[in-house]
Write an enzyme that holds these catalytic residues in place. Structure first.
Site, mmCIF file in Angstrom:
data_model
loop_
_atom_site.group_PDB
_atom_site.id
_atom_site.type_symbol
_atom_site.label_atom_id
_atom_site.label_comp_id
_atom_site.label_asym_id
_atom_site.label_seq_id
_atom_site.Cartn_x
_atom_site.Cartn_y
_atom_site.Cartn_z
ATOM 1 N N THR A 34 -28.308 -4.276 -37.640
ATOM 2 C CA THR A 34 -27.649 -3.680 -36.476
ATOM 3 C C THR A 34 -28.583 -2.750 -35.693
ATOM 4 O O THR A 34 -28.591 -2.809 -34.456
ATOM 5 C CB THR A 34 -26.361 -2.949 -36.897
ATOM 6 O OG1 THR A 34 -25.495 -3.895 -37.544
ATOM 7 C CG2 THR A 34 -25.646 -2.347 -35.712
ATOM 8 N N GLU A 42 -31.128 -2.197 -25.923
ATOM 9 C CA GLU A 42 -31.727 -1.147 -25.109
ATOM 10 C C GLU A 42 -32.953 -1.658 -24.356
ATOM 11 O O GLU A 42 -33.167 -1.290 -23.193
ATOM 12 C CB GLU A 42 -32.090 0.068 -25.962
ATOM 13 C CG GLU A 42 -30.881 0.877 -26.352
ATOM 14 C CD GLU A 42 -31.242 2.258 -26.805
ATOM 15 O OE1 GLU A 42 -30.792 3.218 -26.165
ATOM 16 O OE2 GLU A 42 -31.996 2.379 -27.804
ATOM 17 N N HIS A 68 -21.275 -5.412 -33.442
ATOM 18 C CA HIS A 68 -22.149 -6.427 -34.043
ATOM 19 C C HIS A 68 -21.224 -7.436 -34.704
ATOM 20 O O HIS A 68 -20.626 -7.163 -35.741
ATOM 21 C CB HIS A 68 -23.091 -5.764 -35.044
ATOM 22 C CG HIS A 68 -24.177 -6.648 -35.525
ATOM 23 N ND1 HIS A 68 -25.206 -6.178 -36.289
ATOM 24 C CD2 HIS A 68 -24.418 -7.970 -35.354
ATOM 25 C CE1 HIS A 68 -26.030 -7.173 -36.582
ATOM 26 N NE2 HIS A 68 -25.564 -8.274 -36.024
#
Length: 128
Positions: A34, A42, A68
């Site tokens: 994750t 990002e 996720h």
């Protein structure tokens, strides 16, 4: 600062052993971790505004909401896409998706703040 809504960016990762939950310490299974999914998302946000942000500015992450949804094995290719949805002063809000082919691996929101690069780094010098 003006940035048009709808700016889109992407980032691609071929999952290696170093990207797994086991390797980064976020779990004990050999699938995409994750934290690496978040880093990929990002990177897509940074890519979305890279050519539109004034050179004296940079952005920093300030808030993330990420689901996720599916495991991704070593060797798979994960692609993150980010779309600039909202600009409020220096605050930028992106919707992000991460896919392996057509499968949705993760999705959510990433918020970043535009900051003056020189002033931001100068503040760090005062804390050391």
């Amino acid at each position: 600062m003006y940035l048009p809504l709808g700016l889109t960016g992407s980032a691609v990762l071929t999952v290696t052993d170093a990207d797994t939950a086991t390797a980064v310490g976020s779990g004990d299974v050999p699938v995409l971790a994750t934290p690496r999914v978040l880093a990929l998302a990002e990177a897509a946000t940074v890519d979305a505004i890279r050519s539109s942000l004034p050179s004296e500015l940079t952005t920093v992450g300030v808030r993330v909401e990420l689901a996720h949804r599916l495991p991704t094995p070593v060797g798979a290719v994960a692609t993150a896409t980010a779309v600039l949805e909202k600009v409020d002063g220096r605050a930028l809000r992106f919707s992000v998706t991460v896919r392996e082919g057509e499968q949705l691996i993760a999705d959510g929101i990433v918020e970043r703040a535009a900051v003056d690069r020189s002033r931001f780094l100068a503040r760090l010098e005062g804390t050391r």
